[in-house]
Design a protein around this motif. Sequence first.
Motif, PDB file in Angstrom:
ATOM      1  N   GLY A   1      76.219  72.054 -10.392  1.00  0.00           N
ATOM      2  CA  GLY A   1      75.129  73.094  -9.666  1.00  0.00           C
ATOM      3  C   GLY A   1      74.510  73.970 -10.605  1.00  0.00           C
ATOM      4  O   GLY A   1      73.645  74.785 -10.136  1.00  0.00           O
ATOM      5  N   HIS A   2      74.672  73.868 -11.882  1.00  0.00           N
ATOM      6  CA  HIS A   2      74.098  74.847 -12.667  1.00  0.00           C
ATOM      7  C   HIS A   2      72.831  74.745 -13.094  1.00  0.00           C
ATOM      8  O   HIS A   2      71.957  75.356 -13.808  1.00  0.00           O
ATOM      9  CB  HIS A   2      75.055  75.223 -14.063  1.00  0.00           C
ATOM     10  CG  HIS A   2      75.998  76.321 -13.564  1.00  0.00           C
ATOM     11  ND1 HIS A   2      76.867  75.836 -12.189  1.00  0.00           N
ATOM     12  CD2 HIS A   2      76.543  77.464 -13.898  1.00  0.00           C
ATOM     13  CE1 HIS A   2      77.945  76.832 -12.094  1.00  0.00           C
ATOM     14  NE2 HIS A   2      77.575  77.835 -13.091  1.00  0.00           N
TER      15      HIS A   2
ATOM     16  N   GLN B   1      67.533  77.338   3.726  1.00  0.00           N
ATOM     17  CA  GLN B   1      68.448  76.838   4.352  1.00  0.00           C
ATOM     18  C   GLN B   1      68.664  75.302   3.992  1.00  0.00           C
ATOM     19  O   GLN B   1      67.894  74.661   3.752  1.00  0.00           O
ATOM     20  CB  GLN B   1      67.939  76.564   6.009  1.00  0.00           C
ATOM     21  CG  GLN B   1      68.135  78.072   6.382  1.00  0.00           C
ATOM     22  CD  GLN B   1      69.524  78.790   6.910  1.00  0.00           C
ATOM     23  OE1 GLN B   1      70.623  78.418   6.618  1.00  0.00           O
ATOM     24  NE2 GLN B   1      69.408  79.988   7.562  1.00  0.00           N
ATOM     25  N   PHE B   2      69.947  74.855   4.342  1.00  0.00           N
ATOM     26  CA  PHE B   2      70.137  73.551   4.004  1.00  0.00           C
ATOM     27  C   PHE B   2      71.576  72.977   4.584  1.00  0.00           C
ATOM     28  O   PHE B   2      72.542  73.919   4.999  1.00  0.00           O
ATOM     29  CB  PHE B   2      70.358  73.229   2.377  1.00  0.00           C
ATOM     30  CG  PHE B   2      71.551  73.934   1.914  1.00  0.00           C
ATOM     31  CD1 PHE B   2      72.743  73.603   1.744  1.00  0.00           C
ATOM     32  CD2 PHE B   2      71.117  75.002   1.024  1.00  0.00           C
ATOM     33  CE1 PHE B   2      73.724  74.300   0.993  1.00  0.00           C
ATOM     34  CE2 PHE B   2      72.074  75.848   0.418  1.00  0.00           C
ATOM     35  CZ  PHE B   2      73.145  75.493   0.517  1.00  0.00           C
ATOM     36  N   ALA B   3      71.927  71.718   4.994  1.00  0.00           N
ATOM     37  CA  ALA B   3      72.953  71.371   5.545  1.00  0.00           C
ATOM     38  C   ALA B   3      73.951  71.033   4.536  1.00  0.00           C
ATOM     39  O   ALA B   3      73.708  70.626   3.242  1.00  0.00           O
ATOM     40  CB  ALA B   3      72.795  70.186   6.415  1.00  0.00           C
ATOM     41  N   TYR B   4      75.293  71.427   4.635  1.00  0.00           N
ATOM     42  CA  TYR B   4      76.287  71.277   3.568  1.00  0.00           C
ATOM     43  C   TYR B   4      77.210  70.180   3.790  1.00  0.00           C
ATOM     44  O   TYR B   4      78.092  70.312   4.904  1.00  0.00           O
ATOM     45  CB  TYR B   4      76.867  72.498   3.131  1.00  0.00           C
ATOM     46  CG  TYR B   4      78.086  72.563   2.170  1.00  0.00           C
ATOM     47  CD1 TYR B   4      77.714  72.702   1.044  1.00  0.00           C
ATOM     48  CD2 TYR B   4      79.258  72.625   2.572  1.00  0.00           C
ATOM     49  CE1 TYR B   4      78.849  72.217  -0.100  1.00  0.00           C
ATOM     50  CE2 TYR B   4      80.532  72.625   1.920  1.00  0.00           C
ATOM     51  CZ  TYR B   4      80.182  72.472   0.353  1.00  0.00           C
ATOM     52  OH  TYR B   4      81.204  72.512  -0.696  1.00  0.00           O
TER      53      TYR B   4
ATOM     54  N   MET C   1      68.326  86.795  -4.440  1.00  0.00           N
ATOM     55  CA  MET C   1      67.872  85.725  -4.247  1.00  0.00           C
ATOM     56  C   MET C   1      68.736  84.705  -3.670  1.00  0.00           C
ATOM     57  O   MET C   1      69.948  84.865  -3.943  1.00  0.00           O
ATOM     58  CB  MET C   1      67.289  84.856  -5.526  1.00  0.00           C
ATOM     59  CG  MET C   1      65.902  85.545  -6.100  1.00  0.00           C
ATOM     60  SD  MET C   1      65.238  84.718  -7.338  1.00  0.00           S
ATOM     61  CE  MET C   1      66.505  84.919  -8.826  1.00  0.00           C
ATOM     62  N   PHE C   2      68.104  84.010  -2.577  1.00  0.00           N
ATOM     63  CA  PHE C   2      69.138  83.021  -2.132  1.00  0.00           C
ATOM     64  C   PHE C   2      68.211  81.636  -1.690  1.00  0.00           C
ATOM     65  O   PHE C   2      66.948  81.853  -1.471  1.00  0.00           O
ATOM     66  CB  PHE C   2      69.832  83.582  -0.830  1.00  0.00           C
ATOM     67  CG  PHE C   2      69.032  84.399   0.099  1.00  0.00           C
ATOM     68  CD1 PHE C   2      68.547  83.839   1.232  1.00  0.00           C
ATOM     69  CD2 PHE C   2      68.947  85.693  -0.227  1.00  0.00           C
ATOM     70  CE1 PHE C   2      67.624  84.512   1.807  1.00  0.00           C
ATOM     71  CE2 PHE C   2      68.382  86.424   0.753  1.00  0.00           C
ATOM     72  CZ  PHE C   2      67.753  85.710   1.890  1.00  0.00           C
ATOM     73  N   PRO C   3      68.973  80.598  -1.652  1.00  0.00           N
ATOM     74  CA  PRO C   3      68.084  79.265  -1.569  1.00  0.00           C
ATOM     75  C   PRO C   3      67.854  79.171   0.012  1.00  0.00           C
ATOM     76  O   PRO C   3      68.188  80.168   1.130  1.00  0.00           O
ATOM     77  CB  PRO C   3      69.229  78.386  -1.563  1.00  0.00           C
ATOM     78  CG  PRO C   3      70.370  79.054  -2.217  1.00  0.00           C
ATOM     79  CD  PRO C   3      70.270  80.399  -1.971  1.00  0.00           C
TER      80      PRO C   3
ATOM     81  N   MET D   1      71.394  74.887  -8.671  1.00  0.00           N
ATOM     82  CA  MET D   1      71.489  76.020  -7.759  1.00  0.00           C
ATOM     83  C   MET D   1      70.347  77.103  -8.358  1.00  0.00           C
ATOM     84  O   MET D   1      69.798  77.739  -7.439  1.00  0.00           O
ATOM     85  CB  MET D   1      72.872  76.705  -7.981  1.00  0.00           C
ATOM     86  CG  MET D   1      73.253  77.753  -6.677  1.00  0.00           C
ATOM     87  SD  MET D   1      73.057  76.943  -5.171  1.00  0.00           S
ATOM     88  CE  MET D   1      74.229  75.621  -5.308  1.00  0.00           C
ATOM     89  N   PRO D   2      70.100  77.481  -9.756  1.00  0.00           N
ATOM     90  CA  PRO D   2      69.253  78.131 -10.067  1.00  0.00           C
ATOM     91  C   PRO D   2      67.742  77.960  -9.618  1.00  0.00           C
ATOM     92  O   PRO D   2      66.878  78.620  -9.163  1.00  0.00           O
ATOM     93  CB  PRO D   2      69.201  78.306 -11.580  1.00  0.00           C
ATOM     94  CG  PRO D   2      70.688  77.588 -11.864  1.00  0.00           C
ATOM     95  CD  PRO D   2      70.875  76.979 -10.824  1.00  0.00           C
TER      96      PRO D   2
ATOM     97  N   LYS E   1      67.675  78.807  -6.166  1.00  0.00           N
ATOM     98  CA  LYS E   1      67.331  80.186  -5.687  1.00  0.00           C
ATOM     99  C   LYS E   1      65.838  80.576  -5.821  1.00  0.00           C
ATOM    100  O   LYS E   1      65.125  81.483  -5.181  1.00  0.00           O
ATOM    101  CB  LYS E   1      68.267  81.010  -6.496  1.00  0.00           C
ATOM    102  CG  LYS E   1      69.733  80.812  -6.071  1.00  0.00           C
ATOM    103  CD  LYS E   1      70.626  81.240  -7.270  1.00  0.00           C
ATOM    104  CE  LYS E   1      70.651  82.811  -7.528  1.00  0.00           C
ATOM    105  NZ  LYS E   1      71.620  83.172  -8.618  1.00  0.00           N
ATOM    106  N   LEU E   2      65.377  79.838  -6.901  1.00  0.00           N
ATOM    107  CA  LEU E   2      63.799  80.123  -7.147  1.00  0.00           C
ATOM    108  C   LEU E   2      62.816  79.417  -6.348  1.00  0.00           C
ATOM    109  O   LEU E   2      61.801  79.505  -6.283  1.00  0.00           O
ATOM    110  CB  LEU E   2      63.443  79.825  -8.451  1.00  0.00           C
ATOM    111  CG  LEU E   2      64.214  80.483  -9.575  1.00  0.00           C
ATOM    112  CD1 LEU E   2      64.058  80.091 -10.993  1.00  0.00           C
ATOM    113  CD2 LEU E   2      63.461  81.882  -9.602  1.00  0.00           C
TER     114      LEU E   2
END
Lengths: 287, 180
Positions: free
Chosen positions: A33-34, A5-8, A1-3, A37-38, A41-42
């Motif tokens: 981010g814990h 797109q976003f700007a960083y 799984m990956f998120p 980030m999950p 990812k979902l």
Amino acid sequence: MFPNQFAYHRPTSVEEAVGLLQADPEAKILAGGHSLMPAMKLRLAAPSALVDLNRIDGLRGVSVNGGVRIGAMTTYRQLIDSAELRQRLPVVGEAAENVGDQQVQSRGTLGGSLAHADPASDFTAVMLALGGEVTAVGTGGQRTISADDLFVDLLTTSLQPDEVITEISIAALSGTIGAAYEKHRHPASGYAVVGVAAMLTLGADGTCQSARIAVTGATSKATRATAAEQALIGQLLEAETIGRAAAAVPQGLELNGDLYASEAYRSHLLTVYGRRVIQRAVERVRG
Amino acid sequence: MAETLTAPAKVAVRMTVNGTVYAAEVEPRLLLVHFLRDNLGLTGTHVACDTSQCGSCVVYLNGDSIKSCTLLAVQADGGQVTTIEGLAKEGTYDPVQQGFWEEHGLQCGYCTPGMIMSSHALLQRNPNPTEAEIRHALDGNLCRCTGYQNIVRAVQHAAGQIGGGGSTPQAASASSSQNA
């Protein structure tokens, strides 16, 4: 799984971070981010941009000088390892030791946890019991918000979208204090099914001068258990009083129920953990 | 000035993994674990739950034990990463790897790299853990074969080899690494 797109963005100052947040209302702050980030990812969260606070100097560290000041990006690991905290306010390191697992402790931050306001996080209740406050910086300048005023609802705080928590502080506490936190840990997630935090101070005559008791996991946001507090203040802290206060912890609270723990079971757990933490706080306050 | 990196353009990352410097252009959303596995071919770090719960993907970043599925590759920019492939020194297993070998601390082996990395991190902090401390430290690592008894024995074996005398050479380099 990956998120998505976003700007960083990787700002190097709080002012720059605030500017980035103001420029993009859909941006989110990345601290440890814990939780974020999950969720990304979902695809439960899909912010347009992340504003990563990890490279801003001066947001990490603990200083104990009468009161306690903790940089917002201080990790649980740093709280556990702080010798000053262990000596002055051991409840903080003890609570951190039971957040998630050792990898969460490496990355998760105190400021991030408070800003996220997960209904089952540990430090929301701990900060309520300790009477902590946060310093927040936004486009409107800097202000302090007490823990009592910070948590508004499920995952909702009184922070503005462009505000960044920079510091958590606990005022200098006079006299002897005793504080403790314990939780019934969800066996899979590690979150608090219920958690209870207590801080007591004793007067010269041995009666309880002040009591702050807070619960997490049991309600939609971390909440003070005022009925239990009232049962302790002005009393000698004997077994019967402690039992009465523990029984009062769920009083007046609107409790959650779910597949793991019904409302009735959570109510029971609150009295059990309430008794344990009040007892431990009493032992501590008596040295 | 901060670097401002805009999606979907790829961004430059540079990090040291097991002593080798790697540079690449990646999407901001690329997770560190995928960077290690797909870009660098270091497939010893596993992906299992993908929801930050199982610990199969544990590596060191700048000396901290972390879940590489819950961190972006760009967050490790400038950092020092040690993966399971970086533990053995000159063909000699790290004591934790040796412990898993001696005590057969695995069944299917899928969780093993993460278990070893988490155990290694524990022994860094606490070279003589009790059984309860070992179980607490491995709380973030799941073995679906449920082979926990031998895993605990493996960590105890490693602790005995280290003898409470401090860190292994590789561990020392992981914890002394710096954040660039």
